[in-house]
Design a protein around this motif. Structure first.
Motif, PDB file in Angstrom:
ATOM      1  N   ILE A  54       0.836  -1.193   0.000  1.00  0.00           N
ATOM      2  CA  ILE A  54       0.000   0.000   0.000  1.00  0.00           C
ATOM      3  C   ILE A  54       0.875   1.248   0.000  1.00  0.00           C
ATOM      4  O   ILE A  54       1.774   1.383   0.806  1.00  0.00           O
ATOM      5  CB  ILE A  54      -0.922  -0.009   1.213  1.00  0.00           C
ATOM      6  CG1 ILE A  54      -1.801  -1.250   1.152  1.00  0.00           C
ATOM      7  CG2 ILE A  54      -1.740   1.259   1.289  1.00  0.00           C
ATOM      8  CD1 ILE A  54      -2.707  -1.381   2.329  1.00  0.00           C
ATOM      9  N   ASN A  81       4.534   0.143  12.583  1.00  0.00           N
ATOM     10  CA  ASN A  81       5.145   1.233  11.835  1.00  0.00           C
ATOM     11  C   ASN A  81       6.669   1.195  11.876  1.00  0.00           C
ATOM     12  O   ASN A  81       7.333   1.950  11.155  1.00  0.00           O
ATOM     13  CB  ASN A  81       4.656   2.583  12.359  1.00  0.00           C
ATOM     14  CG  ASN A  81       3.213   2.864  11.974  1.00  0.00           C
ATOM     15  OD1 ASN A  81       2.620   2.116  11.199  1.00  0.00           O
ATOM     16  ND2 ASN A  81       2.655   3.931  12.510  1.00  0.00           N
ATOM     17  N   ASN A 105      -5.018   2.776  -2.807  1.00  0.00           N
ATOM     18  CA  ASN A 105      -3.615   2.949  -2.444  1.00  0.00           C
ATOM     19  C   ASN A 105      -2.807   1.655  -2.469  1.00  0.00           C
ATOM     20  O   ASN A 105      -1.698   1.598  -1.956  1.00  0.00           O
ATOM     21  CB  ASN A 105      -3.504   3.601  -1.065  1.00  0.00           C
ATOM     22  CG  ASN A 105      -4.308   2.856  -0.006  1.00  0.00           C
ATOM     23  OD1 ASN A 105      -4.928   1.842  -0.295  1.00  0.00           O
ATOM     24  ND2 ASN A 105      -4.302   3.383   1.205  1.00  0.00           N
ATOM     25  N   GLU A 106      -3.330   0.606  -3.067  1.00  0.00           N
ATOM     26  CA  GLU A 106      -2.566  -0.632  -3.228  1.00  0.00           C
ATOM     27  C   GLU A 106      -1.792  -0.585  -4.538  1.00  0.00           C
ATOM     28  O   GLU A 106      -2.314  -0.137  -5.566  1.00  0.00           O
ATOM     29  CB  GLU A 106      -3.489  -1.846  -3.199  1.00  0.00           C
ATOM     30  CG  GLU A 106      -4.013  -2.144  -1.805  1.00  0.00           C
ATOM     31  CD  GLU A 106      -4.971  -3.329  -1.779  1.00  0.00           C
ATOM     32  OE1 GLU A 106      -4.807  -4.195  -0.910  1.00  0.00           O
ATOM     33  OE2 GLU A 106      -5.877  -3.372  -2.628  1.00  0.00           O
ATOM     34  N   THR A 118       3.133   2.831   6.233  1.00  0.00           N
ATOM     35  CA  THR A 118       3.383   3.084   7.656  1.00  0.00           C
ATOM     36  C   THR A 118       3.229   4.541   8.042  1.00  0.00           C
ATOM     37  O   THR A 118       3.206   4.862   9.222  1.00  0.00           O
ATOM     38  CB  THR A 118       4.806   2.630   8.039  1.00  0.00           C
ATOM     39  OG1 THR A 118       5.752   3.312   7.204  1.00  0.00           O
ATOM     40  CG2 THR A 118       4.960   1.134   7.864  1.00  0.00           C
ATOM     41  N   GLY A 136      -1.028  -8.843   2.969  1.00  0.00           N
ATOM     42  CA  GLY A 136      -1.262  -7.458   2.572  1.00  0.00           C
ATOM     43  C   GLY A 136      -0.283  -6.520   3.243  1.00  0.00           C
ATOM     44  O   GLY A 136       0.055  -6.683   4.408  1.00  0.00           O
ATOM     45  N   SER A 178      -0.039  -5.688   6.808  1.00  0.00           N
ATOM     46  CA  SER A 178      -1.309  -5.330   7.440  1.00  0.00           C
ATOM     47  C   SER A 178      -2.127  -6.554   7.802  1.00  0.00           C
ATOM     48  O   SER A 178      -2.744  -6.600   8.864  1.00  0.00           O
ATOM     49  CB  SER A 178      -2.135  -4.435   6.508  1.00  0.00           C
ATOM     50  OG  SER A 178      -2.374  -5.077   5.272  1.00  0.00           O
ATOM     51  N   GLU A 179      -2.146  -7.572   6.944  1.00  0.00           N
ATOM     52  CA  GLU A 179      -2.968  -8.746   7.210  1.00  0.00           C
ATOM     53  C   GLU A 179      -2.432  -9.948   6.444  1.00  0.00           C
ATOM     54  O   GLU A 179      -2.040  -9.839   5.285  1.00  0.00           O
ATOM     55  CB  GLU A 179      -4.422  -8.466   6.808  1.00  0.00           C
ATOM     56  CG  GLU A 179      -5.390  -9.577   7.195  1.00  0.00           C
ATOM     57  CD  GLU A 179      -6.828  -9.202   6.897  1.00  0.00           C
ATOM     58  OE1 GLU A 179      -7.638  -9.200   7.829  1.00  0.00           O
ATOM     59  OE2 GLU A 179      -7.130  -8.914   5.724  1.00  0.00           O
ATOM     60  N   ARG A 227       0.666  -2.399   4.090  1.00  0.00           N
ATOM     61  CA  ARG A 227       0.066  -1.079   4.227  1.00  0.00           C
ATOM     62  C   ARG A 227       1.173  -0.029   4.348  1.00  0.00           C
ATOM     63  O   ARG A 227       2.324  -0.348   4.635  1.00  0.00           O
ATOM     64  CB  ARG A 227      -0.807  -1.011   5.477  1.00  0.00           C
ATOM     65  CG  ARG A 227      -0.031  -1.248   6.757  1.00  0.00           C
ATOM     66  CD  ARG A 227      -0.882  -1.038   8.001  1.00  0.00           C
ATOM     67  NE  ARG A 227      -0.131  -1.343   9.203  1.00  0.00           N
ATOM     68  CZ  ARG A 227       0.695  -0.505   9.815  1.00  0.00           C
ATOM     69  NH1 ARG A 227       0.887   0.696   9.320  1.00  0.00           N
ATOM     70  NH2 ARG A 227       1.328  -0.867  10.905  1.00  0.00           N
ATOM     71  N   ILE A 229       6.437   0.710   4.298  1.00  0.00           N
ATOM     72  CA  ILE A 229       5.390  -0.302   4.232  1.00  0.00           C
ATOM     73  C   ILE A 229       5.539  -1.289   5.370  1.00  0.00           C
ATOM     74  O   ILE A 229       6.623  -1.512   5.893  1.00  0.00           O
ATOM     75  CB  ILE A 229       5.387  -1.058   2.884  1.00  0.00           C
ATOM     76  CG1 ILE A 229       6.735  -1.740   2.647  1.00  0.00           C
ATOM     77  CG2 ILE A 229       5.026  -0.136   1.732  1.00  0.00           C
ATOM     78  CD1 ILE A 229       6.751  -2.618   1.409  1.00  0.00           C
TER      79      ILE A 229
END
Length: 442
Positions: free
Chosen positions: A39, A362, A226-227, A404, A400, A376-377, A402, A373
């Motif tokens: 992301i 983060n 945002n991916e 930071t 996934g 996230s999951e 995300r 990055i």
């Protein structure tokens, strides 16, 4: 001129060649898909293309010139991680009330590829979780390449396919060395697509479906604005028994649940010579696939005075190796339920407990992939069907990523130029100011 060019290519090739130690065992995974979504909105490396050319082609890879066995310590590390993870998953299902079916090979491969982009304390934490301590990154990649080559369709009656891919948003560039590794050692397909196009989800899912025998139809539900990246690993397994169960011998018999309730269920039956082991806690049998029985389904049945929960408490890499060494040839009979199940779980908590919590925060450092990055999951889906002919299985792991950095919501601005102002005309490529002025009375 030609000789100099050839020498340069040969030197480059030799410099990139990883040494692979000899081992004796291999790991089997059912089938899996791995998805990484990174992301962010800015380019990771504005001077490079995500479609970097590999220095090792599929024809000149050293791993294709001879059969190389993966190192024993590498296989042992994968097994230790798999059993640790399964134990953590089992704790979420105590006492056992639902089926669990996962592919540690899928999850391990996904995280190994991500591990190539990790740095600092994030890399150290992942190494601890994945049991990679004491194994260098070149060894990990070379061993995965050797393992995947050995596992690929090992028998005329055993189908095992492993595939990897990188799906990159068309406006994004990634670290070329990261892309290079996924191509050289994981044989990854790399494609740039427009994530804003509604057909992109179908494009990715169609690749997944094609590489999992149609058992995993959807791993990407939608692509968030945002991916920018999906890294997908797909593994599919289908094997015929060395000795098929005769359908005429399948009868409906009672099957007892954990609570003691019984239901009538189709039970397959056969007799023969098997590799078998028994102790005070369980019986275990090996049911081979294919012509040479290189791949097997191991079935462990806790005895009536014990139960599945107790067995899972004793299930670890050390006990597994001890049990494997005690299987011996023995005549016998077996009744096995015909079954089909699918399973889905989010692995965040399990992986955090196993030591890689930093990768989700983060503080995560995945600078080898891109900037700012974190994971996230991590989701896992799996499917298995066992019947009289054999076994078919697939799995999907989605990792996934995300951003930071926190994005502050922006409100629409208002600009009313109703007083003296400054202006300039600039060439943005050279950054040259062509004109500038102060306007006090338009």
């Amino acid at each position: 001129m030609i000789q100099q060019k050839f020498s340069g290519v040969r030197e480059s090739f030799l410099q990139r060649r990883y040494a692979v130690s000899l081992g004796r065992r291999y790991v089997l995974a059912a089938a899996s898909v791995v998805l990484l979504g990174v992301i962010g909105c800015s380019q990771v490396n504005g001077n490079s293309s995500a479609i970097a050319q590999p220095s090792l082609s599929q024809t000149d890879s050293p791993l294709q010139k001879k059969t190389v066995m993966p190192d024993t310590k590498f296989v042992d590390a994968n097994n230790r991680f798999g059993f640790k993870l399964f134990s953590e998953i089992g704790l979420q299902n105590t006492p056992p009330t639902k089926n669990i079916f996962v592919s540690p090979m899928s999850i391990g491969t996904a995280l190994a590829i991500a591990y190539n982009g990790a740095s600092g304390s994030t890399q150290q934490a992942m190494a601890k979780t994945l049991e990679f301590q004491g194994i260098s990154l070149p060894e990990i990649n070379s061993n995965y390449a050797a393992l995947n080559k050995l596992l690929s369709n090992p028998d005329a009656n055993v189908q095992l396919n492993i595939a990897n891919s990188l799906w990159v948003n068309q406006d994004i560039s990634l670290r070329p060395d990261f892309i290079q590794i996924t191509r050289d050692f994981y044989q990854a397909k790399v494609a740039n697509i427009d994530f804003q196009n509604v057909t992109s989800v179908n494009t990715i899912n169609d690749w997944v479906k094609d590489n999992t025998g149609g058992k995993i139809n959807k791993i990407v539900k939608q692509i968030a604005p945002n991916e920018v990246l999906f890294l997908i690993n797909a593994i599919y397994f289908k094997g015929k028994w060395s000795q098929e169960f005769a359908k005429s011998q399948t009868t409906t018999q009672p099957f007892y649940s954990v609570s003691g309730q019984q239901k009538q269920h189709p039970m397959m039956s056969q007799t023969g010579d098997y590799r078998y082991y028994e102790n005070d806690q369980f019986q275990a049998v090996s049911l081979p696939y294919g012509q040479d029985g290189r791949v097997s389904l191991y079935v462990f049945l806790p005895k009536q005075k014990s139960n599945l929960q107790v067995f899972q408490q004793n299930l670890n890499a050390e006990n597994w190796e001890k049990w494997m060494s005690q299987f011996n040839k023995r005549k016998g009979s077996i009744k096995l339920p015909r079954f089909q199940t699918d399973y889905e779980i989010t692995l965040n908590d399990a992986l955090k407990t196993l030591g890689m919590a930093e990768a989700f925060t983060n503080k995560a450092d995945f600078s080898g992939i891109g900037k700012n990055i974190a994971i996230s999951e991590v989701k896992h889906k799996a499917f298995v069907e066992v019947n009289e002919e054999g076994t078919e299985a697939s799995a999907a792991t989605s990792v996934g990523f995300r951003a930071t950095f926190a994005r502050q919501p922006q409100t629409p601005f208002k600009m009313i130029v109703d007083r003296p102002f400054f202006c300039a005309i600039r060439d943005n490529q050279t950054k040259s100011i062509l004109f500038m002025g102060a306007i006090v009375e338009p």
